[in-house]
Design an enzyme around this catalytic site. Structure first.
Site, PDB file in Angstrom:
ATOM      1  N   THR A 164     126.917 -31.060-133.652  1.00 31.09           N
ATOM      2  CA  THR A 164     128.023 -31.014-134.605  1.00 31.09           C
ATOM      3  C   THR A 164     127.431 -30.867-135.998  1.00 31.09           C
ATOM      4  OG1 THR A 164     127.997 -33.424-134.809  1.00 31.09           O
ATOM      5  CG2 THR A 164     129.472 -32.488-133.148  1.00 31.09           C
ATOM      6  N   HIS A 165     128.192 -30.265-136.901  1.00 27.68           N
ATOM      7  CA  HIS A 165     127.695 -29.998-138.256  1.00 27.68           C
ATOM      8  C   HIS A 165     126.393 -29.204-138.193  1.00 27.68           C
ATOM      9  CE1 HIS A 165     130.089 -33.732-138.551  1.00 27.68           C
ATOM     10  NE2 HIS A 165     130.545 -33.182-139.669  1.00 27.68           N
ATOM     11  N   TYR A 166     126.383 -28.154-137.358  1.00 29.33           N
ATOM     12  CA  TYR A 166     125.171 -27.354-137.144  1.00 29.33           C
ATOM     13  C   TYR A 166     124.601 -26.831-138.452  1.00 29.33           C
ATOM     14  CZ  TYR A 166     122.410 -23.217-135.865  1.00 29.33           C
ATOM     15  OH  TYR A 166     121.430 -22.273-135.770  1.00 29.33           O
ATOM     16  N   VAL A 169     123.022 -29.586-140.624  1.00 25.77           N
ATOM     17  CA  VAL A 169     121.738 -30.068-140.105  1.00 25.77           C
ATOM     18  C   VAL A 169     120.641 -29.036-140.345  1.00 25.77           C
ATOM     19  CG1 VAL A 169     120.490 -30.802-138.039  1.00 25.77           C
ATOM     20  CG2 VAL A 169     122.870 -31.491-138.369  1.00 25.77           C
TER      21      VAL A 169
END
Length: 705
Positions: A164-166, A169
């Protein structure tokens, strides 16, 4: 002089530190950890292991020889001896993320195999495991600052399908590695694999597309080899200033070593900063990113309270951090736990040296589990207790404990002066202007000298819902005034340690346990009266009103335009907002990078990257904007209802969270005049009569709310 300096340096590197006690790994859910190493505390002997079963975070090495010189970094002229055509004497560190270990283990194996092919000895490679890609940059910077390595490899794997939140990150990993290299002065080679799916990742981790870890090691070796050849060609080699040990390559400076390492920041390239602060710094701030009981849901569904956007360009925590910077308090620790991804990313990117002076930092300490304590932070006091090993690293005399989601402007130096003048053990900041309001931090009854003689706190939903404490200290007079605690505490360092470890070792909260406990055992607790604007963001209504006040010309609310005490935040480098000539905008705040086409906006906050279509009308609302610009190639429902507000849509008294997709001819106006409603499955809720559209919600064309 040079010989004395070299001797001191050797003695420094021979001291010991059990690194496994200073690093904590944890599962992927619930936060992250940090690695902190000190120049004056390096172990003599460690063992190398590339096994994934090794203790997380420990540096592992075989047969370390303390007599081997470190790679010196200095502005002096450097002299080289030995062969630059071999790899003998080169030293490398490898930082590896445990997240997606099935990939990162193969990348590490590829890197180690490449080093072996170039005759780099096992004892010249240190492997450090960290929980995930967020922590790679922090660990790389710490290792680089030791001055022991020629290069640092940074290995990780970020896979879109599993993360998630690729984008956050991946971007954070890249910026973290870049920043680590700039700050430490040691080349940090980016070897974080970014792929759309696991199949691609496996192919790049030793499959048919090669091994990125091996490529990273080859890049590091080639870079250092080329740099040394170039340096040897440029500088004259003399015998008196060189160190030659068994044919290995060594560096020696013609100037004595500097007592502190000079680094520069990518956002302040012309401003030198010190890696380690001078002893004269005496106050450190501890900022909590989460509130004790949030009533801001659904804004906190995917983020902590401190990360909530406000006034178009900012986050709530920016106000508190900016207060610290303006008050010359530049040692700031941010303790985070719940939904902390967004907040951690914002803090690490926004405050990487900006406004913090020569020796300042903002360091994120996320919740962690350890062999000695397998639970998460149980409260503010428990969090500080478990992080004392970090907080005590610098010679501070006081700690300033701050909630990170409040909106106010305070000069903490005045608070500090009052604390020291009164010779207090603890000073509690208290609001004079809001005597009748209870934000959950309690009421202080004070005497004529502002000494707290009684403390009262109402706990909602608890069997014993009132905490009361009377001071056992002798007082000349009785309570004469009552103030509302702001949850801001200035505590002497030794008192903090005593309270948390000896007097109340099981206490979880400062407000309900530690502060009343300190009063009851007779410690000198003072109140510091604050008569300025203060909003604790107790609910959706308070958050909404704070935003609305930012659009007014009158001198009310929080001033985001104070030149003497500016509000710092993340530099986004967005294009200017585009406004067509048929737009009508009145008493509104418009963020960066917006696209406004033929719309009418009145008394509204418009966040970054907001897109509003022709004929739309927005009144008395907060539009938080978007994290991305939508691609025109997207199809399906995303193409049908794009991110932003569609044509001829009407919005009044609403909060639209980020990345919401509001279709055409939609009416958001609380048609039933409800005060409360839970319609989260339909993409919205109503709180205090305010319609809140949840993050990434899709409101189809023609909908009436």
């Amino acid at each position: 002089m040079a010989a004395a300096s070299a001797s001191a340096s050797t003695q420094c590197f021979n001291s010991r530190l059990p690194l496994t006690d200073n690093y904590h790994s944890h599962p992927r859910h619930g936060g992250s950890s940090i690695l902190r190493l000190q120049l004056s505390q390096i172990p003599k002997s460690l063992s190398l292991s590339s096994s994934s079963s090794s203790i997380g975070g420990a540096i592992e090495r075989k047969d370390y020889h303390p007599q081997r010189s470190s790679f010196a970094r200095t502005v002096a002229v450097r002299h080289l001896v030995g062969s630059v055509t071999t790899t003998q004497g080169l030293r490398f560190a490898v930082v590896v993320a445990r997240f997606n270990e099935i990939i990162t283990k193969q990348l590490l194996d590829g890197a180690l195999a490449t080093f072996k092919n170039y005759s780099i000895q096992e004892e010249d490679i240190d492997v450090v495991w960290v929980p995930g890609s967020f922590e790679i940059g922090v660990a790389a910077q710490r290792l680089g600052s030791l001055g022991r390595y020629h290069a640092i490899l940074c290995i990780g794997a970020v896979i879109r399908g599993d993360t998630t939140h690729y984008d956050a990150v991946a971007n954070s990993a890249a910026s973290g590695v870049l920043s680590a290299g700039l700050k430490s002065g040691v080349p940090c080679i980016f070897g974080v694999l970014t792929c759309d799916n696991m199949e691609q990742a496996l192919n790049r981790a030793g499959g048919k597309s090669g091994n990125k870890g091996a490529e990273t090691a080859l890049t590091a070796r080639s870079f250092i080899h080329t740099s040394l050849v170039s340096t040897q060609a440029k500088h004259h080699i003399t015998g008196s200033d060189c160190i030659h040990e068994k044919g290995s390559l060594k560096l020696h400076s013609s100037l004595p070593p500097s007592p502190s390492l000079l680094i520069t920041n990518s956002q302040q390239a012309q401003t030198p900063t010190l890696l380690f602060p001078p002893a004269k710094q005496s106050v450190a701030a501890i900022v909590f990113g989460d509130g004790h009981e949030s009533q801001l849901y659904p804004l906190t569904k995917r983020r902590s309270q401190g990360a909530i956007p406000i006034a178009a360009n900012y986050r709530l925590i920016d106000s508190v951090v900016s207060n610290c910077i303006s008050s010359n308090i530049n040692h700031i620790y941010a303790l985070t736990q719940f939904n902390s991804t967004s907040l951690n990313s914002h803090l690490s990117r926004a405050y990487s040296g900006v406004g913090l002076g020569n020796e300042g930092f903002v360091e994120v300490i996320a919740a962690y589990q350890s062999p000695g304590n397998n639970g998460w932070f149980q409260g503010t006091a428990d969090a500080v207790r478990r992080c004392l090993w970090v907080l005590e690293e610098y010679p501070m005399t006081e700690f300033l404990v701050l909630p990170g989601h409040h909106l106010y402007r305070m000069d903490y130096q005045k608070l500090l002066k009052a604390h020291r003048d009164n010779k207090a053990h603890i000073t509690v900041a208290a609001s004079i202007a809001r005597k009748l309001h209870d934000p959950g931090f309690g009421f202080l009854d004070v005497n004529s000298e502002n000494q707290v003689v009684e403390f009262r706190l109402k706990l909602e939903g608890k069997p014993v819902n009132v905490v009361s404490a009377k001071s056992s200290r002798e007082s000349k007079d009785i309570a004469q005034n009552s103030m509302t605690s702001m949850g801001i505490y200035l505590i002497n360092r030794d008192i903090m340690k005593r309270l948390l470890e000896e007097d109340f070792p099981k206490a979880n909260e400062f407000a309900s346990e530690v502060i009343p406990g300190a009063i009851s055992i007779g410690m000198k607790v003072q109140a510091y009266g604050f008569d300025g604007y203060w909003e604790d963001m107790r609910n959706i209504e308070a958050f909404y009103q704070a935003n609305m006040q930012s659009t007014k010309d009158a001198d009310v609310g929080y001033n985001f335009y104070d030149r003497e005490s500016p509000v710092y935040t993340l530099r986004r480098c967005l294009p200017p907002t585009h406004i067509t000539d048929d737009c009508v905008i009145t008493n509104s705040v418009i963020g960066d990078g917006c696209i406004l086409n033929g719309c009418r906006i009145k008394d509204t906050v418009i966040g970054t990257r907001t897109r509003i279509g022709d004929g739309a009308m927005i009144e008395d609302s907060v539009i938080m904007g978007s994290t991305i610009y939508q691609l025109q190639t997207e199809g399906g429902e995303k193409r049908k209802v794009p991110i932003g507000i569609g044509e001829h849509t009407f919005v009044r008294k609403a909060i639209i969270d980020k990345n919401a997709r509001i279709g055409k001819n939609v009416k958001i106006m609380n048609k039933d005049k409800a005060q409360e409603a839970d319609r989260e499955a339909n993409g919205y809720v109503i709180r205090d009569g305010i319609v809140v559209v949840v993050r990434s919600a899709v409101i189809p064309d023609g909908t009436i709310l």
